[in-house]
Design a protein around this motif. Structure first.
Motif, PDB file in Angstrom:
ATOM      1  N   VAL A   4       0.834  -1.196   0.000  1.00 59.97           N
ATOM      2  CA  VAL A   4       0.000   0.000   0.000  1.00 59.97           C
ATOM      3  C   VAL A   4       0.870   1.247   0.000  1.00 59.97           C
ATOM      4  CG1 VAL A   4      -1.699   1.284   1.339  1.00 59.97           C
ATOM      5  CG2 VAL A   4      -1.943  -1.170   1.072  1.00 59.97           C
ATOM      6  N   ARG A   5       1.912   1.246   0.838  1.00 65.79           N
ATOM      7  CA  ARG A   5       2.803   2.406   0.858  1.00 65.79           C
ATOM      8  C   ARG A   5       3.490   2.581  -0.488  1.00 65.79           C
ATOM      9  NH1 ARG A   5       5.445   0.857   6.658  1.00 65.79           N
ATOM     10  NH2 ARG A   5       3.735   1.585   7.972  1.00 65.79           N
ATOM     11  N   ARG A   8       1.133   4.304  -2.720  1.00 67.76           N
ATOM     12  CA  ARG A   8       1.024   5.722  -2.421  1.00 67.76           C
ATOM     13  C   ARG A   8       2.214   6.479  -2.991  1.00 67.76           C
ATOM     14  NH1 ARG A   8       0.131   6.872   3.674  1.00 67.76           N
ATOM     15  NH2 ARG A   8       2.215   5.990   3.798  1.00 67.76           N
ATOM     16  N   SER A 198      -3.202   8.531  -0.320  1.00 69.12           N
ATOM     17  CA  SER A 198      -3.548   8.017   1.003  1.00 69.12           C
ATOM     18  C   SER A 198      -5.018   7.639   1.063  1.00 69.12           C
ATOM     19  CB  SER A 198      -3.224   9.070   2.070  1.00 69.12           C
ATOM     20  OG  SER A 198      -1.844   9.335   2.106  1.00 69.12           O
ATOM     21  N   VAL A 199      -5.868   8.481   0.425  1.00 70.68           N
ATOM     22  CA  VAL A 199      -7.295   8.160   0.403  1.00 70.68           C
ATOM     23  C   VAL A 199      -7.529   6.850  -0.345  1.00 70.68           C
ATOM     24  CG1 VAL A 199      -9.549   8.905  -0.436  1.00 70.68           C
ATOM     25  CG2 VAL A 199      -7.991  10.565   0.586  1.00 70.68           C
ATOM     26  N   ALA A 201      -5.351   4.530  -0.803  1.00 65.20           N
ATOM     27  CA  ALA A 201      -4.731   3.453  -0.043  1.00 65.20           C
ATOM     28  C   ALA A 201      -5.657   2.976   1.069  1.00 65.20           C
ATOM     29  CB  ALA A 201      -3.394   3.922   0.532  1.00 65.20           C
ATOM     30  N   ARG A 202      -6.328   3.927   1.747  1.00 65.77           N
ATOM     31  CA  ARG A 202      -7.249   3.521   2.807  1.00 65.77           C
ATOM     32  C   ARG A 202      -8.411   2.708   2.234  1.00 65.77           C
ATOM     33  NH1 ARG A 202      -6.118   8.727   4.844  1.00 65.77           N
ATOM     34  NH2 ARG A 202      -7.997   9.598   3.881  1.00 65.77           N
ATOM     35  N   ARG A 203      -8.912   3.146   1.077  1.00 68.10           N
ATOM     36  CA  ARG A 203      -9.997   2.385   0.454  1.00 68.10           C
ATOM     37  C   ARG A 203      -9.533   0.988   0.041  1.00 68.10           C
ATOM     38  NH1 ARG A 203     -12.050   6.209  -4.196  1.00 68.10           N
ATOM     39  NH2 ARG A 203     -13.615   4.560  -4.446  1.00 68.10           N
ATOM     40  N   ARG A 205      -7.106  -0.667   1.460  1.00 69.15           N
ATOM     41  CA  ARG A 205      -6.911  -1.455   2.672  1.00 69.15           C
ATOM     42  C   ARG A 205      -8.244  -2.015   3.173  1.00 69.15           C
ATOM     43  NH1 ARG A 205      -2.804   2.347   3.973  1.00 69.15           N
ATOM     44  NH2 ARG A 205      -4.293   3.673   5.094  1.00 69.15           N
ATOM     45  N   ARG A 206      -9.320  -1.198   3.037  1.00 64.08           N
ATOM     46  CA  ARG A 206     -10.624  -1.718   3.434  1.00 64.08           C
ATOM     47  C   ARG A 206     -11.024  -2.905   2.555  1.00 64.08           C
ATOM     48  NH1 ARG A 206     -12.046   3.862   4.084  1.00 64.08           N
ATOM     49  NH2 ARG A 206     -13.043   3.891   2.030  1.00 64.08           N
ATOM     50  N   ASP A 225     -18.261   0.747  -0.331  1.00 64.44           N
ATOM     51  CA  ASP A 225     -17.421   1.841  -0.804  1.00 64.44           C
ATOM     52  C   ASP A 225     -18.323   2.745  -1.638  1.00 64.44           C
ATOM     53  OD1 ASP A 225     -14.189   2.481  -1.327  1.00 64.44           O
ATOM     54  OD2 ASP A 225     -15.544   3.264  -2.842  1.00 64.44           O
TER      55      ASP A 225
END
Length: 482
Positions: A4-5, A8, A198-199, A201-203, A205-206, A225
């Motif tokens: 994920v990082r 990003r 980041s947004v 990435a958070r999605r 990750r979910r 989502d």
């Protein structure tokens, strides 16, 4: 988390790369053409000013250079051509100095070209790290003239020189502004890119956690989502998959529970009869009755085992059907003969009705017979005594049909839409069987490119098996009609 990082960082760098490419293109479009246009404008201005002045042949060279310099607001150098020792030019007048003129002026390429061609020349030169706009014009008989004849020894060339420092300073100012704006845009792009990444990435990750839950068997929590982009579409696909897996899991649990129940009932019944036969003194009539009941339970187990095997093959895609001509009229007769004894025992009337124009069908003869058995057995088991059951073979819309019809009370609407589901049985005193026969019949029909349909109302219930008609039968019908 590392992936994920990395995503990003890649998104941020990609956005920064886009900004850099855009700035490079902007710089290439703006700065070099601007510099070229401003320099050319300055050269044009100097050229125009030089055309408006007239040399005075009676004036000495130095005063004449100073006069012309004031008139055109530029440095004016009057050069005399020498064909002897280099340099080829000698300064005889210079509006900006009374001393020696620098060697670079004496070797000026634009002045040399004007002397060589005898025509006005213009352009830019670089001396000592500075750039200058220049116009060089031959001086003949006291006039600035263009005769296209090389300048002879002793004749003059007037060189007009103006620095481009101010012009280039404006270009450098624009250049600095573009670079500064580019740096700011690059920083903003990195910040915004990192925030947007980041947004995302958070999605993602979910979605990753949702996939882990689904893989772990947790199918209760929905995948949500609200975005309308590709990530939102991916989440919708995950949610569709979750619901489908939940349905399949529910069906699997029901299948296992129903299959266990269906197997347990005859097994317990057999165990009870065996215990009675072994532990009690029974007369022959009772013993024969028990053995008959045990035989029925064994047949029930056998039928259930065959049906479960067919279902497993259907689910695995391993059940194959033949493609052959099937005589539906003969099939209707076989079904009527096969179930006539059962119909008589249950108080039903069973008959085969065959249309003379009934075509042959294309399908698997054994599977068509299996479907017909399920339909006839269903009619006999779920209708009261005295019901009339008919098995018909008939044509319809260029296809072949096998119809099982009864004049019983019909199937209620809330049950009609479920009768082809696995293990579905109508509750009531006449409900019996495993609830698999019609489900298997529908899937076998689909494998043979056919349709199995139900129409029911009080006093008339019809199951219709529709299959492709055999080409040879269609030809026979066409010949008979023609």
């Amino acid at each position: 988390m590392i992936a994920v990082r990395s995503l990003r960082a890649r998104l941020s760098l990609a956005l920064a790369g886009v900004v850099v490419v855009a700035l490079v293109i902007l710089y290439a479009i703006v700065v070099p053409p601007l510099e070229r246009n401003l320099v050319n404008a300055r050269v044009d201005q100097l050229d125009s000013a030089s055309r408006r002045v007239q040399a005075n042949p009676a004036q000495p060279d130095q005063p004449e250079a100073e006069r012309l310099g004031q008139r055109v607001d530029a440095r004016v150098v009057i050069l005399r051509r020498d064909l002897g020792e280099p340099p080829p030019m000698t300064a005889v007048g210079d509006s900006r100095t009374h001393g020696a003129t620098e060697t670079a002026i004496l070797n000026d390429p634009i002045a040399a070209r004007a002397a060589r061609t005898g025509t006005r020349q213009r352009g830019t030169v670089s001396r000592g790290g500075d750039q200058y706009a220049e116009v060089a014009v031959p001086l003949r008989t006291g006039r600035l003239a263009e005769m296209a004849v090389p300048v002879r020894e002793g004749e003059r060339v007037v060189l007009f020189v103006t620095p481009l420092e101010d012009t280039l300073a404006n270009v450098r100012s624009v250049q600095r502004r573009v670079l500064a704006a580019g740096a700011v845009a690059l920083v903003v792009a990195l910040v915004l890119g990192s925030a947007a990444a980041s947004v995302f990435a958070r999605r993602l990750r979910r979605l990753e956690r949702a996939a882990d839950r689904i893989a772990g068997g947790d199918l209760d929590q929905p995948v949500v989502d609200t975005g309308g982009d590709e990530v939102g579409q991916l989440a919708s696909a995950f949610e569709h998959m979750r619901r489908r897996l939940a349905q399949l899991d529910h069906a699997r649990r029901e299948f296992v529970a129903n299959a266990s129940h269906e197997l347990r009932t005859p097994i317990f019944s057999l165990a009870g009869f065996l215990e009675l036969l072994s532990s009690e003194e029974l007369d022959e009539e009772t013993r024969a009755e028990f053995l008959g009941s045990m035989q029925e339970q064994v047949e029930r187990l056998t039928r259930l085992a065959v049906e479960l095997l067919d279902l497993s093959r259907l689910d695995a895609g391993q059940l194959r059907v033949e493609r052959e001509e099937v005589d539906l009229a003969a099939t209707a007769e076989v079904l009527a003969d096969e179930f006539r004894a059962l119909a008589r025992a249950s108080g039903h009337e069973l008959e085969a009705v065959v249309d003379a124009d009934a075509p042959d069908a294309v399908g698997d003869g054994q599977r068509v017979l299996q479907i017909g058995r399920a339909l006839v057995e269903n009619a006999l088991r779920h209708t009261p005594p005295g019901t009339h059951v008919r098995v018909r073979a008939e044509p319809g819309d260029g296809r072949a049909r096998l119809v099982v019809e009864d004049d019983g009370p019909g199937i209620a609407a809330e049950h009609a839409e479920h009768v082809f589901e696995r293990f579905y049985r109508v509750e009531g005193p006449r409900a019996s069987g495993s609830g698999l026969g019609l489900a298997i019949a529908r899937e076998l029909t689909t494998l043979m490119d056919g349709r199995l349909e139900l129409r029911s109302r009080p006093g008339r219930t019809t199951f219709t098996l529709t299959l492709p008609a055999a080409a040879r039968a269609e030809r026979r019908r066409a010949v008979a009609a023609g």
